[in-house]
Motif scaffolding. Structure first.
Motif, PDB file in Angstrom:
ATOM      1  N   ALA A 315       0.802  -1.302  -0.209  1.00 23.50           N
ATOM      2  CA  ALA A 315      -0.075  -0.001   0.000  1.00 23.50           C
ATOM      3  C   ALA A 315       0.893   1.575  -0.017  1.00 23.50           C
ATOM      4  N   CYS A 316       2.133   1.162   0.354  1.00 22.27           N
ATOM      5  CA  CYS A 316       3.074   2.227   0.629  1.00 22.27           C
ATOM      6  C   CYS A 316       3.337   2.948  -0.768  1.00 22.27           C
ATOM      7  N   GLN A 317       3.197   4.252  -0.970  1.00 21.37           N
ATOM      8  CA  GLN A 317       3.745   4.920  -2.041  1.00 21.37           C
ATOM      9  C   GLN A 317       4.717   5.836  -1.864  1.00 21.37           C
ATOM     10  N   CYS A 318       5.393   5.695  -0.871  1.00 23.18           N
ATOM     11  CA  CYS A 318       6.552   6.768  -0.388  1.00 23.18           C
ATOM     12  C   CYS A 318       7.372   6.961  -1.472  1.00 23.18           C
ATOM     13  N   GLY A 319       7.652   5.959  -2.175  1.00 18.01           N
ATOM     14  CA  GLY A 319       8.854   6.102  -3.414  1.00 18.01           C
ATOM     15  C   GLY A 319       8.246   6.931  -4.396  1.00 18.01           C
ATOM     16  N   GLU A 320       7.084   6.926  -5.011  1.00 14.62           N
ATOM     17  CA  GLU A 320       6.534   8.130  -5.765  1.00 14.62           C
ATOM     18  C   GLU A 320       6.564   9.397  -5.121  1.00 14.62           C
ATOM     19  N   VAL A 321       6.027   9.480  -3.761  1.00 12.23           N
ATOM     20  CA  VAL A 321       6.193  10.802  -3.054  1.00 12.23           C
ATOM     21  C   VAL A 321       7.478  11.328  -3.085  1.00 12.23           C
ATOM     22  N   LEU A 322       8.629  10.434  -2.754  1.00 16.44           N
ATOM     23  CA  LEU A 322       9.858  11.104  -2.685  1.00 16.44           C
ATOM     24  C   LEU A 322      10.276  11.468  -4.025  1.00 16.44           C
ATOM     25  N   GLU A 330      -2.662  11.898  -2.815  1.00 10.41           N
ATOM     26  CA  GLU A 330      -2.977  10.842  -4.043  1.00 10.41           C
ATOM     27  C   GLU A 330      -2.586   9.530  -3.774  1.00 10.41           C
ATOM     28  N   CYS A 331      -1.930   9.236  -2.686  1.00  6.53           N
ATOM     29  CA  CYS A 331      -1.445   7.886  -2.053  1.00  6.53           C
ATOM     30  C   CYS A 331      -2.970   7.282  -1.425  1.00  6.53           C
ATOM     31  N   LYS A 332      -3.177   6.144  -1.719  1.00  7.43           N
ATOM     32  CA  LYS A 332      -4.417   5.507  -1.518  1.00  7.43           C
ATOM     33  C   LYS A 332      -4.837   5.404   0.142  1.00  7.43           C
ATOM     34  N   VAL A 333      -3.640   5.376   0.819  1.00  2.00           N
ATOM     35  CA  VAL A 333      -3.817   5.000   2.233  1.00  2.00           C
ATOM     36  C   VAL A 333      -3.717   6.450   2.935  1.00  2.00           C
ATOM     37  N   PHE A 334      -3.329   7.582   2.205  1.00  5.78           N
ATOM     38  CA  PHE A 334      -3.157   9.068   3.010  1.00  5.78           C
ATOM     39  C   PHE A 334      -4.254   9.470   3.814  1.00  5.78           C
ATOM     40  N   GLY A 335      -4.002   9.435   5.095  1.00 11.39           N
ATOM     41  CA  GLY A 335      -4.886  10.015   6.034  1.00 11.39           C
ATOM     42  C   GLY A 335      -6.224   9.170   6.449  1.00 11.39           C
ATOM     43  N   ALA A 337      -5.488   4.700   6.504  1.00 10.82           N
ATOM     44  CA  ALA A 337      -4.818   3.772   6.889  1.00 10.82           C
ATOM     45  C   ALA A 337      -3.265   4.301   7.590  1.00 10.82           C
ATOM     46  N   CYS A 338      -3.109   5.311   6.978  1.00 12.05           N
ATOM     47  CA  CYS A 338      -1.595   5.954   7.123  1.00 12.05           C
ATOM     48  C   CYS A 338      -1.896   7.368   7.801  1.00 12.05           C
ATOM     49  N   THR A 339      -1.479   7.655   8.821  1.00 14.64           N
ATOM     50  CA  THR A 339      -1.479   8.883   9.674  1.00 14.64           C
ATOM     51  C   THR A 339      -0.365   8.821  10.504  1.00 14.64           C
ATOM     52  N   ALA A 343       1.654   5.337  11.088  1.00 14.90           N
ATOM     53  CA  ALA A 343       2.057   5.339   9.779  1.00 14.90           C
ATOM     54  C   ALA A 343       2.604   4.021   9.067  1.00 14.90           C
ATOM     55  N   ILE A 344       2.298   3.965   7.839  1.00 13.71           N
ATOM     56  CA  ILE A 344       2.611   2.824   7.122  1.00 13.71           C
ATOM     57  C   ILE A 344       3.947   3.037   6.571  1.00 13.71           C
ATOM     58  N   GLY A 345       4.036   4.339   6.041  1.00 16.04           N
ATOM     59  CA  GLY A 345       5.398   4.799   5.461  1.00 16.04           C
ATOM     60  C   GLY A 345       6.165   5.884   6.063  1.00 16.04           C
ATOM     61  N   THR A 346       7.529   6.041   5.785  1.00 17.44           N
ATOM     62  CA  THR A 346       8.383   7.106   6.366  1.00 17.44           C
ATOM     63  C   THR A 346       7.734   8.389   6.272  1.00 17.44           C
ATOM     64  N   CYS A 347       7.325   8.731   5.358  1.00 15.32           N
ATOM     65  CA  CYS A 347       6.960  10.184   4.770  1.00 15.32           C
ATOM     66  C   CYS A 347       5.841  10.694   5.793  1.00 15.32           C
ATOM     67  N   MET A 348       5.332  10.011   6.444  1.00 17.26           N
ATOM     68  CA  MET A 348       4.250  10.407   7.491  1.00 17.26           C
ATOM     69  C   MET A 348       4.681  10.299   8.778  1.00 17.26           C
ATOM     70  N   VAL A 349       5.998  10.060   9.165  1.00 20.06           N
ATOM     71  CA  VAL A 349       6.458   9.979  10.373  1.00 20.06           C
ATOM     72  C   VAL A 349       7.264  11.196  10.667  1.00 20.06           C
ATOM     73  N   ALA A 354       6.784  14.658   3.444  1.00 20.64           N
ATOM     74  CA  ALA A 354       5.825  15.632   2.600  1.00 20.64           C
ATOM     75  C   ALA A 354       4.311  14.914   3.233  1.00 20.64           C
ATOM     76  N   CYS A 355       4.281  13.757   3.545  1.00 21.83           N
ATOM     77  CA  CYS A 355       3.035  13.414   3.971  1.00 21.83           C
ATOM     78  C   CYS A 355       2.332  13.990   5.253  1.00 21.83           C
ATOM     79  N   ALA A 356       3.396  13.976   6.119  1.00 20.39           N
ATOM     80  CA  ALA A 356       3.088  14.589   7.442  1.00 20.39           C
ATOM     81  C   ALA A 356       2.665  16.266   7.175  1.00 20.39           C
TER      82      ALA A 356
HETATM   83  S1  SF4 Z   1       3.798   7.937   4.148  1.00 19.04           S
HETATM   84 FE1  SF4 Z   1       1.679   6.891   4.083  1.00 19.04          FE
HETATM   85  S2  SF4 Z   1       0.702   8.250   2.921  1.00 19.04           S
HETATM   86 FE2  SF4 Z   1       2.493   8.734   2.416  1.00 19.04          FE
HETATM   87  S3  SF4 Z   1       3.067   7.742   0.645  1.00 19.04           S
HETATM   88 FE3  SF4 Z   1       3.879   6.565   2.216  1.00 19.04          FE
HETATM   89  S4  SF4 Z   1       1.997   4.877   2.698  1.00 19.04           S
HETATM   90 FE4  SF4 Z   1       1.315   6.755   1.571  1.00 19.04          FE
END
Ligand code: SF4
Length: 371
Positions: A315-322, A330-335, A337-339, A343-349, A354-356
């Protein structure tokens, strides 16, 4: 507050916004990458994107040091933390980065002696006060934080401290930028250059971007007026048919960098042949390891670490965000499953992720627009 308030003046911000609107051609789209997570944070904290014309798009780059650490590296850290007699130290945001099955925080809850520190010198202080234990410091960050690790190691060596080592995961900024510029996924018009890294390395390492790829770079400070002025400088270069490195952050960034810091880096570190970046894969010569002169302080030579590569969760799209290919929302789990709390990915931590930044400052306004 002196040297802060001047750079947050709303009137000047509005004036810059008008100048930016006047600098662009209405029929053209401009895509500008802010390399550094600190800029992403400033952009969403101060609503800078709301001050830009619709045809100026900001995309986020790979410059958040915590976000780029792959899961396998977190697993290596947890393995070291579980070694008998080890005190494992790291910065606070590393504690919550997910590994393949758990985070360092989970390992701490499970009994490993994991401690948060504010600097590598704090870790060295623990080593001095606990001579019967071995203290590992999980060193992360770009060229910005690497000098503090280097100076700590020089001090440890000078003092003859034997119960201290570093799990070196420092990365360098130029190789991922090259990889992004070579990527067919992304068409960029210019870069807001990383002000913190440039404080150490200077402006020269970024000259390949205009020279080889014809894109302007403006090294920028982190206050809202810094970022707006840098965007204006980039747009003026583009419209003037120019591409060069400009330094907007002259009050902090010397053209040649910090020579004493660079000297320390050259003594303590060597380039790794390759290093895995979360979501970006292996990039050659993109990270630092300890030089032979500091081999005794290298955790990876003193202990056996698994070094296993772990794929990111599906589910993690951190690579595309980075890489700036998708926006965080635009990540399917933003806000959902991932908060930041789960957090599922690092960009939310990391606060620089960017996600945080989107979640903390922009999510609700963005949702309104989407609806
Ligand atoms: S941190 Fe969470 S919301 Fe952001 S891209 Fe990774 S999985 Fe998706």
């Amino acid at each position: 507050m002196k040297y802060v308030d001047e750079y947050r003046d709303a009137e000047l911000g509005r004036a810059l916004s008008i100048e930016i609107a006047a600098a662009v051609q209405p029929g053209r789209h401009y895509k500008i990458m802010e390399v550094c997570g600190g800029h992403t944070h400033a952009i969403y904290k101060y609503g800078i994107d709301d001050l830009l014309p619709d045809n100026v798009e900001l995309v986020h780059g790979p410059g958040c040091p915590v976000c780029v650490i792959p899961m396998g590296r977190v697993d290596d850290g947890i393995a070291l933390a579980r070694e008998p007699g080890v005190i494992f130290t790291c910065f606070g945001d590393m504690l919550r980065i997910p590994g393949s099955t758990e985070s360092l925080q989970d390992a701490k809850a499970g009994g490993a002696d994991v401690r948060m520190v504010y600097s590598p010198l704090d870790a060295l202080r623990i080593a001095r006060s606990e001579p019967d234990r071995h203290v590992v410091f999980f060193a992360i960050g770009f060229e910005t934080t690497a000098p503090s690790t280097a100076l700590t190691l020089k001090r440890a060596k000078a003092e003859g401290i034997e119960n201290f080592s570093v799990m070196c995961s420092h990365v360098t900024i130029v190789p991922p930028l090259k990889a992004l510029l070579e990527s067919p996924d992304l068409r960029l018009d210019g870069f807001v250059g990383p002000g913190h890294v440039a404080t150490i390395v200077g402006a020269r390492p970024f000259e390949f971007i205009p020279a080889d790829y014809g894109k302007p770079v403006v090294i920028s400070g982190f206050e809202p007026l810094d970022v707006l002025q840098s965007i204006l400088m980039i747009l003026r270069q583009i419209e003037g048919g120019e591409a060069r490195v400009e330094n907007q952050y002259k009050r902090v960034v010397p053209q040649e960098g910090n020579l004493r810091a660079l000297e320390a880096l050259a003594e303590v570190f060597v380039l790794r042949p390759h290093f895995e970046w979360r979501g970006l894969g292996f990039i050659s010569q993109s990270a630092l390891a300890l030089s032979d002169a500091y081999a005794d302080f290298d955790s990876e030579r003193r202990f056996v670490v698994p070094g296993v590569r772990v794929a990111d969760p599906k589910a993690c799209q951190c690579g595309e965000v980075l890489k700036g290919v998708i926006k965080p929302w635009e990540c399917k789990v933003f806000g959902t499953a991932c908060t930041p709390e789960h957090a599922i990915g690092t960009c939310m931590v990391s606060p620089e992720g960017a996600c945080a930044a989107y979640y903390n400052y922009g999510r609700f306004a963005r949702e309104k627009v989407v609806v």
